[in-house]
Design a protein around this motif. Structure first.
Motif, PDB file in Angstrom:
ATOM      1  N   MET A  39      -6.105   0.917  -7.481  1.00 60.80           N
ATOM      2  CA  MET A  39      -5.349   2.163  -7.517  1.00 60.80           C
ATOM      3  C   MET A  39      -6.239   3.264  -8.065  1.00 60.80           C
ATOM      4  O   MET A  39      -7.358   2.996  -8.514  1.00 60.80           O
ATOM      5  CB  MET A  39      -4.069   2.001  -8.330  1.00 60.80           C
ATOM      6  N   ASN A  40      -5.764   4.496  -8.027  1.00 60.88           N
ATOM      7  CA  ASN A  40      -6.524   5.628  -8.562  1.00 60.88           C
ATOM      8  C   ASN A  40      -5.556   6.655  -9.136  1.00 60.88           C
ATOM      9  O   ASN A  40      -4.363   6.432  -9.182  1.00 60.88           O
ATOM     10  CB  ASN A  40      -7.424   6.243  -7.478  1.00 60.88           C
TER      11      ASN A  40
ATOM     12  N   THR B 181      -1.260   9.085  -7.010  1.00 62.85           N
ATOM     13  CA  THR B 181      -1.917   7.785  -7.062  1.00 62.85           C
ATOM     14  C   THR B 181      -1.769   7.099  -5.716  1.00 62.85           C
ATOM     15  O   THR B 181      -0.681   7.072  -5.145  1.00 62.85           O
ATOM     16  CB  THR B 181      -1.283   6.895  -8.151  1.00 62.85           C
ATOM     17  N   ALA B 182      -2.870   6.540  -5.215  1.00 60.20           N
ATOM     18  CA  ALA B 182      -2.854   5.678  -4.032  1.00 60.20           C
ATOM     19  C   ALA B 182      -3.107   4.257  -4.523  1.00 60.20           C
ATOM     20  O   ALA B 182      -3.870   4.051  -5.475  1.00 60.20           O
ATOM     21  CB  ALA B 182      -3.927   6.108  -3.042  1.00 60.20           C
ATOM     22  N   TYR B 183      -2.461   3.282  -3.887  1.00 55.21           N
ATOM     23  CA  TYR B 183      -2.635   1.894  -4.303  1.00 55.21           C
ATOM     24  C   TYR B 183      -2.651   0.971  -3.093  1.00 55.21           C
ATOM     25  O   TYR B 183      -2.091   1.275  -2.044  1.00 55.21           O
ATOM     26  CB  TYR B 183      -1.520   1.464  -5.269  1.00 55.21           C
TER      27      TYR B 183
ATOM     28  N   GLY C 215     -10.821   7.805 -10.704  1.00 53.71           N
ATOM     29  CA  GLY C 215     -11.249   7.087  -9.502  1.00 53.71           C
ATOM     30  C   GLY C 215     -10.567   5.739  -9.374  1.00 53.71           C
ATOM     31  O   GLY C 215      -9.647   5.404 -10.116  1.00 53.71           O
ATOM     32  N   HIS C 216     -11.023   4.958  -8.427  1.00 55.09           N
ATOM     33  CA  HIS C 216     -10.434   3.645  -8.177  1.00 55.09           C
ATOM     34  C   HIS C 216     -10.711   2.687  -9.334  1.00 55.09           C
ATOM     35  O   HIS C 216     -11.788   2.686  -9.904  1.00 55.09           O
ATOM     36  CB  HIS C 216     -11.008   3.047  -6.886  1.00 55.09           C
TER      37      HIS C 216
ATOM     38  N   ALA D 251       0.864  -1.182   0.000  1.00 58.05           N
ATOM     39  CA  ALA D 251       0.000   0.000   0.000  1.00 58.05           C
ATOM     40  C   ALA D 251       0.899   1.229   0.000  1.00 58.05           C
ATOM     41  O   ALA D 251       1.982   1.225   0.588  1.00 58.05           O
ATOM     42  CB  ALA D 251      -0.918   0.011   1.214  1.00 58.05           C
ATOM     43  N   GLY D 252       0.445   2.282  -0.677  1.00 59.02           N
ATOM     44  CA  GLY D 252       1.241   3.497  -0.697  1.00 59.02           C
ATOM     45  C   GLY D 252       0.684   4.538  -1.641  1.00 59.02           C
ATOM     46  O   GLY D 252      -0.465   4.455  -2.092  1.00 59.02           O
TER      47      GLY D 252
END
Length: 165
Positions: A113-114, A89-91, A123-124, A78-79
């Protein structure tokens, strides 16, 4: 609602473990180096190299993340990072790598991710990609392949990581 359900499912899997089939994996292993049962890695971003070279992509993808390896073939990631289209981007992903030779692993990362406007309007979205990993005593690399499909320009990605336990 579908995105919320998918996000919730992924987070529950990350929080409470993988399916029993993964926990009891009969992985094809040529592991020549013993790996402790759990390892915590700090991911510090990396680089991407896009196949469509003249598109002006950002290929310096700085970020921060964690990777928790629960077994030689399974880790959770996650990061966040600054992506190739200059968005954050978050994943969150599960990295399953059943094939190993010493410190080298091969498999796939699957997750959410997004931050990419061409995918679900930023979005995701669900992503899966082949992933190769090198893990030494304190330093590691994740190398992934993003295939070119539809409105996605493919790339090779390299993520650097440092072991913290």
């Amino acid at each position: 609602m579908k995105t919320l359900f998918t996000t919730a499912t992924l987070w529950l899997t990350l929080a409470f473990g993988s399916p029993a089939a993964w926990a009891e994996s009969s992985a094809t292993t040529l592991n020549l180096t013993p790996v402790s049962t759990s390892q915590l890695w700090l991911n510090v971003g990396g680089f991407s190299r896009h196949f469509h070279r003249d598109a002006g992509y950002n290929e310096n993808n700085l970020g921060i993340g964690i990777e928790y390896r629960t077994s030689p073939e399974l880790s959770y990631m996650a990061g966040s990072y600054y992506n190739s289209v200059r968005k954050n981007t978050a994943y969150a992903a599960v990295n399953w790598q059943p094939w190993m030779v010493g410190p080298f692993k091969l498999g796939a990362a699957v997750g959410l991710m997004n931050g990419y406007p061409a995918m679900n309007r930023g979005g995701h979205f669900f992503a899966a990609l082949p992933m190769a990993t090198y893990e030494g005593e304190r330093f590691g690399l994740n190398v992934g392949l993003i295939p070119s499909i539809k409105n996605v320009d493919g790339a090779v990605i390299v993520q650097f990581k440092l072991r913290v336990n």
